[in-house]
Design a protein around this motif. Structure first.
Motif, short mmCIF file in Angstrom:
data_model
loop_
_atom_site.label_atom_id
_atom_site.label_comp_id
_atom_site.label_asym_id
_atom_site.label_seq_id
_atom_site.Cartn_x
_atom_site.Cartn_y
_atom_site.Cartn_z
N ASN A 1 39.26 -2.16 -21.66
CA ASN A 1 38.24 -1.16 -21.95
C ASN A 1 37.47 -1.47 -23.24
OD1 ASN A 1 38.30 1.02 -19.83
ND2 ASN A 1 40.47 0.98 -20.34
N PHE A 2 38.15 -2.04 -24.22
CA PHE A 2 37.43 -2.50 -25.41
C PHE A 2 36.46 -3.61 -25.04
CE2 PHE A 2 40.27 -0.67 -28.84
CZ PHE A 2 39.22 -0.11 -29.56
N GLY A 3 36.88 -4.47 -24.12
CA GLY A 3 35.99 -5.53 -23.65
C GLY A 3 34.72 -4.97 -23.03
N LEU A 4 34.86 -3.86 -22.28
CA LEU A 4 33.68 -3.21 -21.71
C LEU A 4 32.73 -2.72 -22.80
CD1 LEU A 4 34.77 -0.90 -18.75
CD2 LEU A 4 33.50 -3.04 -18.64
N VAL A 5 33.29 -2.09 -23.83
CA VAL A 5 32.46 -1.57 -24.91
C VAL A 5 31.67 -2.70 -25.56
CG1 VAL A 5 32.51 -0.46 -27.19
CG2 VAL A 5 33.99 0.39 -25.35
N ILE A 6 32.34 -3.83 -25.79
CA ILE A 6 31.66 -4.97 -26.42
C ILE A 6 30.64 -5.59 -25.47
CG2 ILE A 6 31.98 -7.25 -27.44
CD1 ILE A 6 34.80 -6.34 -28.26
N ALA A 7 31.03 -5.79 -24.20
CA ALA A 7 30.13 -6.39 -23.23
C ALA A 7 28.90 -5.53 -23.00
CB ALA A 7 30.86 -6.62 -21.91
N GLY A 8 29.06 -4.22 -23.14
CA GLY A 8 27.94 -3.31 -22.94
C GLY A 8 26.82 -3.47 -23.94
N GLY A 9 27.07 -4.18 -25.03
CA GLY A 9 26.03 -4.39 -26.03
C GLY A 9 25.27 -5.69 -25.87
N HIS A 10 25.53 -6.44 -24.80
CA HIS A 10 24.87 -7.74 -24.64
C HIS A 10 23.38 -7.55 -24.37
CE1 HIS A 10 24.02 -11.80 -23.12
NE2 HIS A 10 25.10 -12.14 -23.80
N PRO A 11 22.52 -8.34 -25.04
CA PRO A 11 21.06 -8.15 -24.91
C PRO A 11 20.50 -8.46 -23.53
CG PRO A 11 21.57 -10.13 -26.18
CD PRO A 11 22.86 -9.37 -26.02
N SER A 12 21.27 -9.13 -22.67
CA SER A 12 20.76 -9.45 -21.34
C SER A 12 20.76 -8.23 -20.42
CB SER A 12 21.61 -10.56 -20.70
OG SER A 12 22.93 -10.10 -20.45
N LEU A 13 21.42 -7.15 -20.83
CA LEU A 13 21.53 -5.95 -20.00
C LEU A 13 20.39 -4.97 -20.26
CD1 LEU A 13 25.35 -5.22 -20.50
CD2 LEU A 13 24.29 -6.31 -18.52
N ARG A 14 19.99 -4.28 -19.20
CA ARG A 14 19.02 -3.20 -19.37
C ARG A 14 19.66 -2.07 -20.17
NH1 ARG A 14 18.79 -3.89 -13.89
NH2 ARG A 14 19.61 -1.78 -13.57
N ARG A 15 18.84 -1.27 -20.80
CA ARG A 15 19.35 -0.20 -21.65
C ARG A 15 20.26 0.76 -20.87
NH1 ARG A 15 18.54 2.43 -26.37
NH2 ARG A 15 18.80 4.68 -26.38
N SER A 16 19.87 1.13 -19.66
CA SER A 16 20.67 2.06 -18.87
C SER A 16 22.05 1.47 -18.55
CB SER A 16 19.94 2.41 -17.58
OG SER A 16 19.67 1.24 -16.81
N ILE A 17 22.09 0.17 -18.28
CA ILE A 17 23.37 -0.49 -17.98
C ILE A 17 24.22 -0.56 -19.24
CG2 ILE A 17 24.46 -2.62 -17.18
CD1 ILE A 17 23.06 -1.04 -15.00
N ARG A 18 23.60 -0.85 -20.37
CA ARG A 18 24.36 -0.91 -21.63
C ARG A 18 25.01 0.44 -21.92
NH1 ARG A 18 19.82 -3.85 -23.81
NH2 ARG A 18 19.19 -2.02 -25.03
N VAL A 19 24.25 1.50 -21.74
CA VAL A 19 24.79 2.85 -22.00
C VAL A 19 25.93 3.16 -21.03
CG1 VAL A 19 24.27 5.31 -21.94
CG2 VAL A 19 22.64 3.70 -22.98
N ALA A 20 25.73 2.85 -19.75
CA ALA A 20 26.74 3.17 -18.73
C ALA A 20 28.03 2.40 -18.97
CB ALA A 20 26.19 2.87 -17.34
N VAL A 21 27.92 1.10 -19.23
CA VAL A 21 29.11 0.26 -19.41
C VAL A 21 29.86 0.64 -20.69
CG1 VAL A 21 29.90 -2.11 -19.86
CG2 VAL A 21 28.21 -1.66 -18.07
N THR A 22 29.12 0.86 -21.76
CA THR A 22 29.76 1.27 -23.02
C THR A 22 30.47 2.61 -22.85
OG1 THR A 22 28.07 0.09 -24.29
CG2 THR A 22 29.38 1.73 -25.46
N ALA A 23 29.81 3.55 -22.16
CA ALA A 23 30.41 4.87 -21.94
C ALA A 23 31.67 4.76 -21.09
CB ALA A 23 29.39 5.79 -21.27
N LEU A 24 31.65 3.92 -20.06
CA LEU A 24 32.83 3.75 -19.22
C LEU A 24 34.00 3.17 -20.03
CD1 LEU A 24 31.15 2.43 -15.96
CD2 LEU A 24 32.57 4.48 -16.15
#
Length: 237
Positions: free
Chosen positions: A157-180
């Motif tokens: 789950n920490f990996g998800l939080v970190i991966a959610g900040g990758h610049p290749s992701l759309r903003r909505s995906i970054r928010v969703a992945v980080t929140a999960l």
């Protein structure tokens, strides 16, 4: 000029050409891209296997009140009539596959530059934890099983939080992945501290598990086109 002068020497004849090297490199890159594309989606098998094993559990299995690891215990009591499932091995094998998939996500996605080194490391460690929990079930050695599950929950789950900040992701995906990832961590720590919030201890454990699973699937779907082939990889991401 004689024909002998045009004949290549043995070392020259055996030397690999630049075209041969160019062909082999994309082949290796293509394999990594395929792994990166499909590894994350493969985690959905865990939900199906969990349902099948729970449906064959002797007695009434409750997603709300029973732990996931109870489905992987082979011992049905001294007289064989305690709640358990004869398909317990499927649950343990599914957990191992879950771990392999998470580790493959970490390694392959880092190579194709869809996640950074920190997220990749966390996913690989989480994968090792899941594999440990699957190989050493609760009935064999509870401390080792519990340690592997803890590593899986926290690092995954920490990996998800970190991966959610990758610049290749759309903003909505970054928010969703980080929140999960954050929800998964909250669910795990609530589960470990015995706080059920009226949902049941089994539900709290599943929040930690399913948040990670859904987060990996969301990442995979969002990066599906980007991991189609090496030529689509954005090297500046």
């Amino acid at each position: 000029m004689t024909t002998a002068a045009k004949r290549p020497t043995k070392p020259e004849a055996k030397r690999p050409t630049s075209n041969t090297i160019a062909r082999s490199a994309p082949s290796r890159s293509g394999f990594v891209a395929h792994v990166a594309r499909w590894a994350g989606l493969s985690v959905v098998q865990f939900v199906l296997v969990e349902y099948i094993v729970s449906a064959t559990w002797r007695g009434l299995y409750s997603y709300r009140n029973n732990y996931i690891s109870e489905l992987g215990i082979p011992f049905c009591g001294p007289t064989g009539n305690w709640p358990c499932s004869e398909l317990y091995v499927l649950l343990n094998a599914s957990m191992v596959l879950f771990g392999l998939a998470i580790a493959a996500v970490g390694g392959s996605w880092y190579i194709v530059r869809r996640i950074d080194g920190r997220a990749a490391s966390f996913f690989v460690v989480a994968g090792v934890g899941a594999i440990t929990a699957g190989v050493v079930n609760q009935g064999v050695n509870y401390p080792i099983h519990s340690f592997g599950a803890t590593v899986f929950f926290i690092f995954g789950n920490f990996g998800l939080v970190i991966a959610g900040g990758h610049p290749s992701l759309r903003r909505s995906i970054r928010v969703a992945v980080t929140a999960l990832g954050a929800v998964g961590l909250a669910g795990y720590f609530a589960y470990m501290s015995g706080h059920e919030f009226g949902l049941g201890i089994g539900s709290m454990e599943r929040i930690a598990t399913y948040a990670l699973l859904v987060g990996v699937v969301v990442l995979s779907v969002s990066q599906f086109n980007a991991t189609r082939a090496p030529k689509t990889v954005d090297e500046t991401a």
